[in-house]
Design a protein around this motif. Structure first.
Motif, PDB file in Angstrom:
ATOM      1  N   THR A  43       0.738  -1.151  -0.007  1.00  0.00           N
ATOM      2  CA  THR A  43      -0.019   0.142   0.020  1.00  0.00           C
ATOM      3  C   THR A  43       0.929   1.206   0.080  1.00  0.00           C
ATOM      4  OG1 THR A  43      -0.168   0.268   2.649  1.00  0.00           O
ATOM      5  CG2 THR A  43      -1.740  -1.160   1.226  1.00  0.00           C
ATOM      6  N   SER A  44       2.151   1.117  -0.077  1.00  0.00           N
ATOM      7  CA  SER A  44       3.102   2.103  -0.109  1.00  0.00           C
ATOM      8  C   SER A  44       3.048   3.021  -1.368  1.00  0.00           C
ATOM      9  CB  SER A  44       4.502   1.830   0.287  1.00  0.00           C
ATOM     10  OG  SER A  44       5.168   3.047   0.668  1.00  0.00           O
ATOM     11  N   THR A  45       3.507   4.109  -1.564  1.00  0.00           N
ATOM     12  CA  THR A  45       3.745   4.830  -3.122  1.00  0.00           C
ATOM     13  C   THR A  45       5.427   4.999  -3.201  1.00  0.00           C
ATOM     14  OG1 THR A  45       3.739   7.067  -1.705  1.00  0.00           O
ATOM     15  CG2 THR A  45       1.571   5.685  -2.362  1.00  0.00           C
ATOM     16  N   ARG A  46       5.500   5.545  -4.563  1.00  0.00           N
ATOM     17  CA  ARG A  46       6.966   5.667  -4.739  1.00  0.00           C
ATOM     18  C   ARG A  46       7.440   6.884  -4.002  1.00  0.00           C
ATOM     19  NH1 ARG A  46      10.239   6.203  -9.868  1.00  0.00           N
ATOM     20  NH2 ARG A  46      11.561   7.575  -9.658  1.00  0.00           N
ATOM     21  N   GLU A  47       6.532   7.955  -3.669  1.00  0.00           N
ATOM     22  CA  GLU A  47       6.959   8.989  -2.869  1.00  0.00           C
ATOM     23  C   GLU A  47       7.288   8.670  -1.293  1.00  0.00           C
ATOM     24  OE1 GLU A  47       4.383   9.131  -4.999  1.00  0.00           O
ATOM     25  OE2 GLU A  47       5.571   9.986  -6.511  1.00  0.00           O
ATOM     26  N   GLU A  48       6.860   7.648  -0.959  1.00  0.00           N
ATOM     27  CA  GLU A  48       7.085   7.166   0.438  1.00  0.00           C
ATOM     28  C   GLU A  48       8.323   5.891   0.529  1.00  0.00           C
ATOM     29  OE1 GLU A  48       2.693   7.145   2.627  1.00  0.00           O
ATOM     30  OE2 GLU A  48       3.171   5.583   0.814  1.00  0.00           O
ATOM     31  N   SER A  49       8.926   5.820  -0.571  1.00  0.00           N
ATOM     32  CA  SER A  49       9.924   4.870  -0.789  1.00  0.00           C
ATOM     33  C   SER A  49      11.232   5.217  -0.939  1.00  0.00           C
ATOM     34  CB  SER A  49       9.664   3.900  -2.240  1.00  0.00           C
ATOM     35  OG  SER A  49       8.493   3.458  -2.132  1.00  0.00           O
ATOM     36  N   HIS A  50      11.816   6.585  -0.760  1.00  0.00           N
ATOM     37  CA  HIS A  50      13.087   7.030  -0.668  1.00  0.00           C
ATOM     38  C   HIS A  50      13.619   7.736   0.457  1.00  0.00           C
ATOM     39  CE1 HIS A  50      11.029  10.503  -2.094  1.00  0.00           C
ATOM     40  NE2 HIS A  50      10.677   9.816  -3.271  1.00  0.00           N
ATOM     41  N   LEU A  51      12.995   7.696   1.518  1.00  0.00           N
ATOM     42  CA  LEU A  51      13.314   8.266   2.795  1.00  0.00           C
ATOM     43  C   LEU A  51      13.429   9.697   2.694  1.00  0.00           C
ATOM     44  CD1 LEU A  51      16.564   6.046   3.889  1.00  0.00           C
ATOM     45  CD2 LEU A  51      14.163   6.039   4.839  1.00  0.00           C
ATOM     46  N   GLU A  52      12.322  10.417   1.910  1.00  0.00           N
ATOM     47  CA  GLU A  52      12.430  11.954   1.462  1.00  0.00           C
ATOM     48  C   GLU A  52      13.481  12.495   1.067  1.00  0.00           C
ATOM     49  OE1 GLU A  52      10.860  13.368   5.313  1.00  0.00           O
ATOM     50  OE2 GLU A  52       8.913  12.276   5.213  1.00  0.00           O
ATOM     51  N   LEU A  53      14.586  11.683   0.404  1.00  0.00           N
ATOM     52  CA  LEU A  53      15.735  12.197  -0.039  1.00  0.00           C
ATOM     53  C   LEU A  53      15.794  12.163  -1.548  1.00  0.00           C
ATOM     54  CD1 LEU A  53      18.054  10.375   2.472  1.00  0.00           C
ATOM     55  CD2 LEU A  53      17.673  12.495   2.490  1.00  0.00           C
ATOM     56  N   GLY A  54      14.881  11.526  -2.179  1.00  0.00           N
ATOM     57  CA  GLY A  54      14.833  11.094  -3.680  1.00  0.00           C
ATOM     58  C   GLY A  54      15.587  10.044  -4.162  1.00  0.00           C
ATOM     59  N   PHE A  55      15.318   9.331  -5.141  1.00  0.00           N
ATOM     60  CA  PHE A  55      16.165   8.155  -5.315  1.00  0.00           C
ATOM     61  C   PHE A  55      17.423   8.558  -6.046  1.00  0.00           C
ATOM     62  CE2 PHE A  55      12.203   5.715  -5.729  1.00  0.00           C
ATOM     63  CZ  PHE A  55      12.234   4.825  -4.906  1.00  0.00           C
ATOM     64  N   ASP A  56      17.552   9.647  -6.527  1.00  0.00           N
ATOM     65  CA  ASP A  56      18.982   9.930  -6.945  1.00  0.00           C
ATOM     66  C   ASP A  56      20.022   9.941  -5.550  1.00  0.00           C
ATOM     67  OD1 ASP A  56      18.309  10.216  -9.506  1.00  0.00           O
ATOM     68  OD2 ASP A  56      18.106  12.439  -9.504  1.00  0.00           O
ATOM     69  N   THR A  57      19.655  10.196  -4.699  1.00  0.00           N
ATOM     70  CA  THR A  57      20.527  10.240  -3.384  1.00  0.00           C
ATOM     71  C   THR A  57      20.485   8.935  -2.871  1.00  0.00           C
ATOM     72  OG1 THR A  57      20.113  12.561  -3.028  1.00  0.00           O
ATOM     73  CG2 THR A  57      20.746  11.174  -1.214  1.00  0.00           C
ATOM     74  N   VAL A  58      19.265   8.332  -2.638  1.00  0.00           N
ATOM     75  CA  VAL A  58      19.362   7.188  -1.632  1.00  0.00           C
ATOM     76  C   VAL A  58      19.814   5.902  -2.522  1.00  0.00           C
ATOM     77  CG1 VAL A  58      17.455   7.768  -0.260  1.00  0.00           C
ATOM     78  CG2 VAL A  58      16.748   6.272  -2.319  1.00  0.00           C
ATOM     79  N   LEU A  59      19.860   5.863  -3.930  1.00  0.00           N
ATOM     80  CA  LEU A  59      20.286   4.776  -4.544  1.00  0.00           C
ATOM     81  C   LEU A  59      22.006   4.599  -4.251  1.00  0.00           C
ATOM     82  CD1 LEU A  59      19.396   2.533  -6.782  1.00  0.00           C
ATOM     83  CD2 LEU A  59      17.777   4.473  -5.734  1.00  0.00           C
ATOM     84  N   GLY A  60      22.612   5.645  -3.744  1.00  0.00           N
ATOM     85  CA  GLY A  60      24.021   5.537  -3.436  1.00  0.00           C
ATOM     86  C   GLY A  60      23.992   4.588  -2.042  1.00  0.00           C
ATOM     87  N   ALA A  61      22.958   4.229  -1.460  1.00  0.00           N
ATOM     88  CA  ALA A  61      22.909   3.322  -0.303  1.00  0.00           C
ATOM     89  C   ALA A  61      22.737   2.046  -0.994  1.00  0.00           C
ATOM     90  CB  ALA A  61      22.061   3.972   0.797  1.00  0.00           C
ATOM     91  N   VAL A  62      22.359   1.741  -2.140  1.00  0.00           N
ATOM     92  CA  VAL A  62      22.196   0.457  -2.404  1.00  0.00           C
ATOM     93  C   VAL A  62      23.380  -0.236  -3.332  1.00  0.00           C
ATOM     94  CG1 VAL A  62      20.566  -0.856  -4.004  1.00  0.00           C
ATOM     95  CG2 VAL A  62      19.583   1.160  -2.706  1.00  0.00           C
ATOM     96  N   SER A  63      23.795  -1.361  -2.674  1.00  0.00           N
ATOM     97  CA  SER A  63      24.969  -2.022  -3.422  1.00  0.00           C
ATOM     98  C   SER A  63      24.319  -2.592  -4.665  1.00  0.00           C
ATOM     99  CB  SER A  63      25.378  -3.166  -2.484  1.00  0.00           C
ATOM    100  OG  SER A  63      26.402  -4.081  -3.248  1.00  0.00           O
ATOM    101  N   THR A  64      25.038  -2.524  -5.885  1.00  0.00           N
ATOM    102  CA  THR A  64      24.972  -3.447  -7.141  1.00  0.00           C
ATOM    103  C   THR A  64      25.912  -4.317  -7.145  1.00  0.00           C
ATOM    104  OG1 THR A  64      26.281  -1.739  -8.112  1.00  0.00           O
ATOM    105  CG2 THR A  64      23.738  -1.359  -8.119  1.00  0.00           C
ATOM    106  N   SER A  65      26.608  -4.716  -6.234  1.00  0.00           N
ATOM    107  CA  SER A  65      27.696  -5.779  -6.625  1.00  0.00           C
ATOM    108  C   SER A  65      27.038  -7.239  -6.048  1.00  0.00           C
ATOM    109  CB  SER A  65      28.937  -5.461  -5.342  1.00  0.00           C
ATOM    110  OG  SER A  65      29.149  -4.343  -5.757  1.00  0.00           O
ATOM    111  N   ALA A  66      27.550  -8.385  -6.721  1.00  0.00           N
ATOM    112  CA  ALA A  66      27.167  -9.577  -6.330  1.00  0.00           C
ATOM    113  C   ALA A  66      27.718 -10.023  -5.018  1.00  0.00           C
ATOM    114  CB  ALA A  66      27.551 -10.392  -7.612  1.00  0.00           C
ATOM    115  N   LEU A  67      26.723 -10.900  -4.414  1.00  0.00           N
ATOM    116  CA  LEU A  67      27.292 -11.837  -3.255  1.00  0.00           C
ATOM    117  C   LEU A  67      27.936 -13.108  -3.936  1.00  0.00           C
ATOM    118  CD1 LEU A  67      24.595 -11.358  -0.459  1.00  0.00           C
ATOM    119  CD2 LEU A  67      26.934 -10.288  -0.714  1.00  0.00           C
TER     120      LEU A  67
END
Length: 348
Positions: free
Chosen positions: A209-233
């Motif tokens: 029931t969440s929305t895109r606007e509620e999904s990025h800690l009020e920082l915007g995806f351009d900023t929060v994607l810096g906290a997301v690893s794209t490397s394989a385990l």
């Protein structure tokens, strides 16, 4: 100073579940979206000042009780704030798949969220339906632009296909380091221990029931994607995130049910009285959940009777203690060396 009992503290959320929490804790769910209970919480949901805060049996907020006497509760006055207990414990009972999401690490939280904690977390499986699984980390390196595109398209199938699948087994412990994409199938009931925050970045919100606007800690995806690893385990890295030690029956010794690499962030042990009493638990703040049987938590000053479904917080000032009777318990405590580890930033 004795432990305090914690009345049930169910939390309404954006996903379905909660019936197994209700059965364990002896309550009737108010809705079918109470899939979490926050145990011993002195922090609230992100963006809300009260939701999630634990209340003691006499109606006081645990946050305020701890803040009034941190030396007695945590044995120190060096937490991030006076009410800081170094850990957040939850019961999580999902009846639908949780979305693919990520939590920031301490460095990101310090820079962007004014908080010394990120949200490394771990799950201990209390119950599971056959065939249910956790999804933890990427199987192969993921291109950042491609991930942005799949997120915008809400391509759930692509995300899950690129993640490592770990079939859930009762008694399994799984560590999820900050920055690691993860999801949980519906049908799994876990005790979750984590750093004491509510920071979540949703890569997938369309199944909730969440929305895109509620999904990025009020920082915007351009900023929060810096906290997301794209490397394989790697296979070796993934193996170090899983423990099956808790699958064997609890005994009188304290048995860690999480991988060793969880220790700097939090500790979770199981033990059982089995009619003979358990080994001593060292003095320190703890959240205790009685998962089976009945008995007592025994201290130098006396004992507190407990039974299946009880949840308690134990202050440092209570001193060492042990479990008598037939009660089986989970004991959640802050990371090894806390709160001094706060001074060093990210402990990894």
């Amino acid at each position: 100073m004795k432990p305090l009992f914690l009345p049930p503290n169910p939390v309404q959320h954006f996903y379905l579940g909660g019936d197994r929490i209700a059965a364990l804790r002896g309550i009737t769910p108010e809705t079918d979206r109470q899939p979490e209970e926050w145990l011993g919480s002195t922090v609230s949901r992100f963006g809300d000042s009260t939701v999630g805060l634990a209340v003691t049996a006499d109606g006081a907020l645990l946050r305020d009780v701890v803040a009034a006497d941190p030396e007695s509760w945590i044995g120190s006055s060096r937490g991030s704030v006076a009410s800081d207990v170094g850990i957040l414990v939850k019961l999580l009972d999902a009846r639908q798949r949780l979305p693919v999401h990520v939590h920031p690490d301490r460095a990101f939280a310090g820079q962007h969220l004014n908080c010394p904690y990120g949200k490394t977390e771990a799950w201990f499986v209390l119950d599971t339906e056959p065939g249910c699984a956790f999804y933890v980390g990427w199987k192969d390196d993921v291109d950042r632009d491609e991930l942005d595109k799949r997120r915008d398209a809400q391509d759930s199938e692509w995300m899950l296909a690129h993640m490592n699948r770990i079939e859930a087994v009762k008694g399994m412990g799984v560590l999820v380091p900050a920055e690691t994409a993860h999801a949980i199938d519906g049908g799994i009931f876990v005790a979750e221990v984590q750093e004491p925050t509510d920071f979540s970045i949703l890569l997938e919100w369309s199944i909730t029931t969440s929305t895109r606007e509620e999904s990025h800690l009020e920082l915007g995806f351009d900023t929060v994607l810096g906290a997301v690893s794209t490397s394989a385990l790697t296979d070796a890295e993934l193996a170090k995130l899983v423990s099956t030690s808790g699958a064997s029956a609890a005994g009188p010794l304290l048995q860690s049910v999480l991988p060793e690499s969880a220790d700097p962030y939090f500790q979770l042990h199981q033990t059982a009285g089995a009619g003979h009493g358990t080994a001593d638990v060292d003095a320190g703040f703890a959240v205790v959940l009685v998962t089976d049987g009945d008995g007592a938590l025994a201290f130098d000053q006396g004992s507190v009777p407990v039974q299946r479904g009880d949840a308690l917080v134990v202050p440092h000032a209570a001193g060492p203690w042990h479990v008598d009777g037939t009660a089986s318990v989970l004991i959640a405590r802050p990371g090894r060396g806390w709160p001094a580890t706060l001074d060093s930033g990210d402990v990894r």
